[in-house]
Enzyme design. Structure first.
Site, PDB file in Angstrom:
ATOM      1  N   THR A 234       0.833  -1.212   0.000  1.00 11.76           N
ATOM      2  CA  THR A 234       0.000   0.000   0.000  1.00 11.76           C
ATOM      3  C   THR A 234       0.865   1.259   0.000  1.00 11.76           C
ATOM      4  O   THR A 234       0.559   2.230  -0.708  1.00 11.76           O
ATOM      5  CB  THR A 234      -0.972  -0.022   1.197  1.00 11.76           C
ATOM      6  N   GLY A 237       2.134   1.813  -3.420  1.00 17.25           N
ATOM      7  CA  GLY A 237       1.016   2.257  -4.255  1.00 17.25           C
ATOM      8  C   GLY A 237       0.750   3.751  -4.095  1.00 17.25           C
ATOM      9  O   GLY A 237       0.515   4.466  -5.076  1.00 17.25           O
ATOM     10  N   GLU A 254      -3.480  -2.681  -6.950  1.00 12.33           N
ATOM     11  CA  GLU A 254      -3.923  -3.824  -6.132  1.00 12.33           C
ATOM     12  C   GLU A 254      -2.967  -3.882  -4.965  1.00 12.33           C
ATOM     13  O   GLU A 254      -1.788  -4.205  -5.134  1.00 12.33           O
ATOM     14  CB  GLU A 254      -3.813  -5.125  -6.938  1.00 12.33           C
ATOM     15  N   CYS A 288      -2.126 -11.538  -0.760  1.00 18.54           N
ATOM     16  CA  CYS A 288      -2.724 -10.251  -0.401  1.00 18.54           C
ATOM     17  C   CYS A 288      -4.086 -10.441   0.251  1.00 18.54           C
ATOM     18  O   CYS A 288      -4.461  -9.675   1.127  1.00 18.54           O
ATOM     19  CB  CYS A 288      -2.831  -9.391  -1.637  1.00 18.54           C
ATOM     20  N   GLU A 388      -0.662  -5.498   8.086  1.00 20.53           N
ATOM     21  CA  GLU A 388      -0.490  -6.645   7.202  1.00 20.53           C
ATOM     22  C   GLU A 388       0.869  -7.290   7.480  1.00 20.53           C
ATOM     23  O   GLU A 388       1.900  -6.621   7.404  1.00 20.53           O
ATOM     24  CB  GLU A 388      -0.549  -6.208   5.739  1.00 20.53           C
TER      25      GLU A 388
HETATM   26  P1  NAD Z   1       6.437  -3.733  -3.082  1.00 23.36           P
HETATM   27  O1  NAD Z   1       5.458  -2.623  -3.119  1.00 23.36           O
HETATM   28  O2  NAD Z   1       7.645  -3.576  -2.260  1.00 23.36           O
HETATM   29  O3  NAD Z   1       6.944  -4.099  -4.551  1.00 23.36           O
HETATM   30  C1  NAD Z   1       6.063  -4.371  -5.609  1.00 23.36           C
HETATM   31  C2  NAD Z   1       6.726  -4.003  -6.915  1.00 23.36           C
HETATM   32  O4  NAD Z   1       6.896  -2.593  -6.954  1.00 23.36           O
HETATM   33  C3  NAD Z   1       8.100  -4.608  -7.117  1.00 23.36           C
HETATM   34  O5  NAD Z   1       8.270  -4.927  -8.480  1.00 23.36           O
HETATM   35  C4  NAD Z   1       9.003  -3.458  -6.713  1.00 23.36           C
HETATM   36  O6  NAD Z   1      10.283  -3.554  -7.297  1.00 23.36           O
HETATM   37  C5  NAD Z   1       8.246  -2.266  -7.248  1.00 23.36           C
HETATM   38  N1  NAD Z   1       8.549  -0.988  -6.602  1.00 23.36           N
HETATM   39  C6  NAD Z   1       9.053  -0.765  -5.370  1.00 23.36           C
HETATM   40  N2  NAD Z   1       9.201   0.551  -5.149  1.00 23.36           N
HETATM   41  C7  NAD Z   1       8.767   1.187  -6.267  1.00 23.36           C
HETATM   42  C8  NAD Z   1       8.643   2.549  -6.654  1.00 23.36           C
HETATM   43  N3  NAD Z   1       8.983   3.535  -5.843  1.00 23.36           N
HETATM   44  N4  NAD Z   1       8.139   2.844  -7.870  1.00 23.36           N
HETATM   45  C9  NAD Z   1       7.746   1.850  -8.690  1.00 23.36           C
HETATM   46  N5  NAD Z   1       7.852   0.550  -8.397  1.00 23.36           N
HETATM   47  C10 NAD Z   1       8.345   0.212  -7.192  1.00 23.36           C
HETATM   48  O7  NAD Z   1       5.578  -4.993  -2.633  1.00 23.36           O
HETATM   49  P2  NAD Z   1       6.103  -6.473  -2.388  1.00 23.36           P
HETATM   50  O8  NAD Z   1       6.792  -6.492  -1.060  1.00 23.36           O
HETATM   51  O9  NAD Z   1       6.828  -6.977  -3.592  1.00 23.36           O
HETATM   52  O10 NAD Z   1       4.725  -7.276  -2.324  1.00 23.36           O
HETATM   53  C11 NAD Z   1       3.995  -7.440  -1.159  1.00 23.36           C
HETATM   54  C12 NAD Z   1       2.771  -6.548  -1.138  1.00 23.36           C
HETATM   55  O11 NAD Z   1       1.977  -6.753  -2.289  1.00 23.36           O
HETATM   56  C13 NAD Z   1       1.861  -6.821   0.023  1.00 23.36           C
HETATM   57  O12 NAD Z   1       1.473  -5.613   0.632  1.00 23.36           O
HETATM   58  C14 NAD Z   1       0.665  -7.492  -0.590  1.00 23.36           C
HETATM   59  O13 NAD Z   1      -0.515  -7.367   0.114  1.00 23.36           O
HETATM   60  C15 NAD Z   1       0.612  -6.855  -1.916  1.00 23.36           C
HETATM   61  N6  NAD Z   1      -0.124  -7.684  -2.846  1.00 23.36           N
HETATM   62  C16 NAD Z   1      -1.372  -7.275  -3.257  1.00 23.36           C
HETATM   63  C17 NAD Z   1      -2.106  -8.051  -4.131  1.00 23.36           C
HETATM   64  C18 NAD Z   1      -3.454  -7.621  -4.606  1.00 23.36           C
HETATM   65  O14 NAD Z   1      -3.936  -8.145  -5.594  1.00 23.36           O
HETATM   66  N7  NAD Z   1      -4.107  -6.680  -3.955  1.00 23.36           N
HETATM   67  C19 NAD Z   1      -1.574  -9.234  -4.624  1.00 23.36           C
HETATM   68  C20 NAD Z   1      -0.314  -9.626  -4.184  1.00 23.36           C
HETATM   69  C21 NAD Z   1       0.407  -8.831  -3.313  1.00 23.36           C
END
Ligand code: NAD
Length: 486
Positions: A234, A237, A254, A288, A388
């Protein structure tokens, strides 16, 4: 170094495999053995720029002039080829993520293939409308692609979450830059190989690997990208939403969850226990939509928790590559540390630990393994009830009546999913309407289908993936007015 089956570890740009322009690479680690299994390119802004140039050229080139049906055929070939290579791609998914091979082989990779198959069918069914306007005009709409889509995905379901974005994007005629998570780039590269094999024209699908802080950020800021489809944390995002504002990119997000799984007193107890277990421990809890808050009616609480504990204690982490394993390794050292920190906070804040609670190993002395963990007597204000964890930790909270169950379920900034277990059909539908969540499961948990929309309420994000609804997020509408006055 153990070698993987992946042939290409460079970036895929314009159907060419190139090293990062800086020459830098980053290691990929097998979380079950802690071994480095590959080194992939670590891209930067100049590589993103090259990918954007290729993706824009493809829009203007053969891809843009292909008929919708031809496009659909190519997307269908992605599905078919992915299934032909399912064993190898599943192996890669398990190697870099640590999930059991049975989950990769029987669930995730087939579901990714099915997603391509589903959207292949939509390609020639995305259409406009004629509109009865005032005056003597022919007014109709064209539903056109957005342009270049960046798909940024996390490490928990690396290929499936990529497919949820790439498949509708391609079916609608866009081109794509796919950026996998740093920890799990191998299956995105395999998808790139498959795209070249089946004859996707150059620039249609580009795969750019590298850290989010560098590559992700460059993608979000690039004016040549039209939309970001993001799954992840989040807080990431929110940062993406802020950065994307400057170029007014379309975004779908998401994000995280803290989903409630509610068990009413009249539930089928054994089914609910199975559902509670699958809800939190499938995918090691790195899901998630994980049912991480178990809300149990106080009148059945003791029986329920006793039986649940017996079941959970039988779940032992194993070698993810062993087909008998049902519970694998936490995906990275960083995530292991996060999970252990939350377990410590549960103990410290006074929750009762009834199962698990420790780091463990599978006899090798290596790997990021945690015991499936259950806390009871969790107060709603405790950290483990609010944040989370994204790991195999269940927080059981009890309630006195239906209103309290609903209030507690909704007492979270998140709203991704929820479960309700009851034999009373009226209560099931009543609660389903009251829950603030994008998905509600009744007497089941953690099931998905490409035809059903998935996405968040509240701070779990916006936009829907899968289903016909996702098509709206990969197209834009043009109104055309024609004067018919003679
Ligand atoms: P993250 O936000 O750290 O990384 C996700 C992606 O974003 C990676 O490819 C990462 O390299 C990239 N990223 C990181 N910083 C960025 C930036 N500043 N600008 C652009 N891209 C960037 O998340 P994570 O640790 O890889 O995944 C876990 C999270 O994902 C959990 O919070 C989980 O709930 C969520 N998730 C959500 C869903 C859904 O459908 N809602 C599904 C799976 C996972």
């Amino acid at each position: 170094m153990t070698t993987t089956a992946i042939a290409h570890k460079h970036l895929l740009i314009n159907n060419e495999w190139r090293p990062a322009s800086s020459g830098e690479t980053m290691d990929v680690v097998n979380p079950a053995t802690e071994e480095v299994i590959a080194a992939v390119a670590s891209a930067d802004a100049s590589d993103v720029d090259a990918a954007v140039t290729a993706a824009r050229a493809a829009l203007a080139g053969p891809w843009g002039s292909l008929s919708a049906r031809e496009r659909g055929r190519l997307v269908r070939k992605l599905a078919d080829r992915l299934l032909e290579r399912v064993d190898e791609v599943s192996r890669l998914e398990t190697l870099h993520n640590g999930k059991p091979i049975t989950e990769s082989r029987n669930i995730e990779i087939p579901a990714a293939a099915e997603c391509f198959e589903y959207y292949a069918g939509w390609a020639d069914k995305v259409m406009g409308e004629t509109i009865p306007v005032n005056g003597n005009h022919l007014t109709y709409t064209l539903r056109e692609p957005l342009g270049v889509i960046a798909a940024i995905v996390p490490w928990n379901f690396p290929l499936l979450l990529a497919a949820w974005k790439v498949a509708p994007a391609l079916a609608c005629g866009n081109t794509v830059i796919l950026k996998p998570a740093s920890q799990t780039p191998l299956t995105a590269l395999a998808l790139g190989e498959i795209a070249v094999e089946v004859g996707l024209p150059p620039g249609v699908l580009n795969v750019v690997t590298g850290p989010g802080s560098k590559v992700g950020q460059a993608i979000v800021e690039h004016p040549g990208i039209d939309k970001i489809a993001f799954t992840g944390d989040t807080s990431t995002g929110k940062a993406i939403m802020r950065s994307a504002a400057d170029t007014l990119k379309r975004i779908t997000l998401e994000l995280g969850g803290k989903s409630p799984n509610i068990v009413l007193a009249d539930a089928d107890i054994d089914a609910a226990i199975r559902g509670a277990t699958i809800g939190i421990f499938y995918g090691k809890g790195e899901v998630c939509a994980a049912g991480s808050r178990l809300l149990v009616d106080r009148s059945i609480r003791d029986e329920f928790i006793d039986k649940l504990t017996v079941r959970v204690k039988k779940m032992v982490p194993g070698d993810p590559m062993d087909p008998k394993t049902r519970f694998g390794a936490i995906a990275s050292r960083k995530q292991l540390e996060t999970v252990l920190r939350y377990i410590a906070s549960g103990k410290q804040e006074g929750a009762t630990l009834v199962a698990g609670g420790e780091r463990t190993d599978i006899g090798t002395g290596k790997g990021y393994f945690v015991q499936p963990t259950v806390f009871t007597d969790v107060a709603p204000e405790m950290t483990i009830a609010r944040e989370e964890i994204f790991g195999p930790v269940l927080a059981a909270i009890d309630f006195a009546d239906l209103d309290e169950a609903i209030a507690r379920a909704n007492d979270t900034p998140y709203g991704l999913a929820a479960g309700i277990w009851t034999r009373d059909i009226k209560k099931a539908h009543y609660v389903a309407r009251k829950l603030q969540a994008g998905t509600v499961w009744v007497n089941t948990y953690n099931i998905y289908d490409t035809a059903a929309p998935f996405g968040g309420y509240k701070q779990s994000g916006f936009g829907r993936e899968m289903s016909a609804h996702a098509l709206e997020h990969y197209t834009q509408i043009k109104s055309v007015w024609v004067d018919l006055n003679l």
